[in-house]
Design an enzyme around this catalytic site. Structure first.
Site, short mmCIF file in Angstrom:
data_model
loop_
_atom_site.label_atom_id
_atom_site.label_comp_id
_atom_site.label_asym_id
_atom_site.label_seq_id
_atom_site.Cartn_x
_atom_site.Cartn_y
_atom_site.Cartn_z
N HIS A 163 0.82 -1.23 0.00
CA HIS A 163 0.00 0.00 0.00
C HIS A 163 0.85 1.27 0.00
CE1 HIS A 163 -3.65 -2.27 0.48
NE2 HIS A 163 -3.25 -2.80 1.62
N ASP A 199 -2.33 -10.51 -2.46
CA ASP A 199 -2.92 -10.12 -1.17
C ASP A 199 -4.41 -9.84 -1.40
OD1 ASP A 199 -1.86 -8.70 1.66
OD2 ASP A 199 -3.70 -7.79 0.86
N HIS A 201 -6.05 -7.34 -0.46
CA HIS A 201 -6.26 -5.92 -0.72
C HIS A 201 -5.47 -5.45 -1.94
CE1 HIS A 201 -6.76 -6.66 3.67
NE2 HIS A 201 -7.83 -5.92 3.49
N ASP A 288 -4.04 -13.12 3.36
CA ASP A 288 -5.33 -12.72 3.93
C ASP A 288 -6.50 -13.11 3.02
OD1 ASP A 288 -4.43 -10.85 2.11
OD2 ASP A 288 -4.57 -9.14 3.48
C1 OKP Z 1 -3.01 -4.32 4.64
B1 OKP Z 1 -2.57 -5.44 3.71
C2 OKP Z 1 -9.57 -3.21 9.63
C3 OKP Z 1 -9.78 -2.17 8.55
C4 OKP Z 1 -8.86 -2.36 7.38
C5 OKP Z 1 -6.69 -1.59 6.53
C6 OKP Z 1 -6.30 -2.92 6.00
C7 OKP Z 1 -4.90 -2.92 5.50
C8 OKP Z 1 -4.48 -4.23 4.91
N1 OKP Z 1 -10.01 -2.79 10.90
N2 OKP Z 1 -7.68 -1.58 7.54
O1 OKP Z 1 -3.02 -5.31 2.38
O2 OKP Z 1 -2.91 -6.76 4.16
ZN ZN Z 2 -4.09 -7.35 2.65
#
Ligand code: OKP
Ligand code: ZN
Length: 347
Positions: A163, A199, A201, A288
């Site tokens: 990110h 990932d 995200h 994830d």
């Molecule tokens: C980082 B990576 C959770 C809300 C989500 C941001 C997620 C970041 C993910 N309470 N917050 O891509 O695994």
């Molecule tokens: Zn992620």
């Protein structure tokens, strides 16, 4: 495969992140990397070594100098605001969106912190800079292995990186480790490099860094940003720009997607990477996508990760794995080694 472990990673240990108006315990915790390390040892994936240090110039190939300067002094500036800050994580409260100016660097630390970030969920702590830059060193070392002729390498990086953009942090990420690896491969003589981000995200930082470049192809399979973090990037119509047009591939999938559909998307991405003519592959390896992940929505099962590794190996490219997300902490080691073992069996 050689594994590069960042033994400085525990220096980054956020306590709280902002979530729905509340400070909640961080999901991105040091134990994550410890579980992976244990599993790597138990399953004998390869030698686990420390990475040699890298200079700021290596990081500056993908990050703005003023951003690196900010990161390196941020904690001291935070504590200088108020000595009681020494016991609190640093989180931003202001952001210069759209019509605000970003060319004038504010003298105010909180204002600068907002300029260099995009969420309030990524606490900066006393050791964040140290941990993050040594994570970058692991990614550079993994790239170095491929340049020396290795088929694969694994950078066990923490905090994650995908990110983080050219001049911003967010999403638990500060230094974009995958981008560092890809750039090192380019600088070491590989003509075309691909980054495949699996990932949950979208890797908005990596996409943005390479968006207008034809020498690095970015592909990502992720939760649809209409409903999933990071929300503002990762749609299918983002195809790259300028010289980089058609060197960016986003495959957003709805929350709830299971392995069969997910696998088709990843295999499609691998075919595009092959058609592009990549000489090496960087995999942003987030775990994830697991059905038990507390903040994500895909439904991959533990055994599916063996197939993921096999499919990645079948692409036939020198491959550097860079560790990203995954928050079902106790299961992370199993899933990571499943990918790597699947890869090694098929490679
Ligand atoms: C980082 B990576 C959770 C809300 C989500 C941001 C997620 C970041 C993910 N309470 N917050 O891509 O695994
Ligand atoms: Zn992620």
């Amino acid at each position: 495969m050689q594994v590069f472990y960042n033994d400085r990673h525990p220096l980054h240990h956020g306590r709280h992140e902002m979530f729905r108006g509340e400070l909640v315990p961080c999901f991105e915790v040091p134990e994550r990397a410890d579980f992976v390390l244990q599993a790597l040892r138990a399953r004998a994936i390869g030698d686990i070594v420390a990475a040699p240090g890298i200079g700021i110039d290596v990081l500056a190939r993908v990050h703005a100098r003023r951003y690196l300067e900010f990161l390196s002094t941020a904690w001291d500036e935070w504590v200088a605001l108020d000595p009681r800050n020494a016991g609190r994580d640093a989180l931003p409260s202001y952001w210069p969106i759209r019509t605000f100016r970003s060319d004038v660097l504010p003298a105010s630390f909180p204002a600068r912190m907002g300029l260099f970030s995009f969420d309030a969920g990524s606490p900066l702590t006393a050791g964040t800079w140290e941990a993050a830059r040594w994570g970058g060193a692991c990614a550079a070392a993994a790239a170095g292995q491929l340049l020396a002729g290795a088929r694969s390498a694994f950078a066990l990086t923490r905090p994650p990186g995908h990110h983080a953009g050219h001049d911003f942090f967010g999403g638990y990420c500060f230094i974009n480790n995958a981008a560092v690896a890809a750039q090192c491969l380019r600088d070491g003589g590989m003509r075309k490099v691909a980054v495949l981000d699996i990932d949950y995200h979208h890797g908005n930082g990596t996409q943005a860094i390479f968006y207008e470049r034809a020498d690095v192809f970015f592909a990502s399979v992720h939760g649809d940003p209409l409903t999933e973090y990071p929300y503002y990037l990762g749609h299918a119509d983002e195809r790259g720009a300028g010289a980089g047009l058609d060197c960016n591939l986003n495959l957003p999938l709805p929350k709830g997607t299971g392995f069969a559909d997910w696998r088709k998307a990843m295999d499609f991405a691998l075919r595009r990477i092959s058609a592009y003519g990549a000489e090496a592959l960087v995999v942003s390896l987030g775990l994830d996508t697991f059905e038990g992940d507390p903040i994500s929505g895909f439904r991959l099962a533990s055994a599916d990760y063996l197939r993921v590794g096999e499919d990645l190996a079948a692409a036939g490219l020198p491959t550097a794995f860079v560790f990203e997300g995954g928050y079902a902490v106790a299961d992370l080691g199993l899933h990571t080694v499943n990918v790597l073992e699947g890869f090694l069996q098929r490679a």
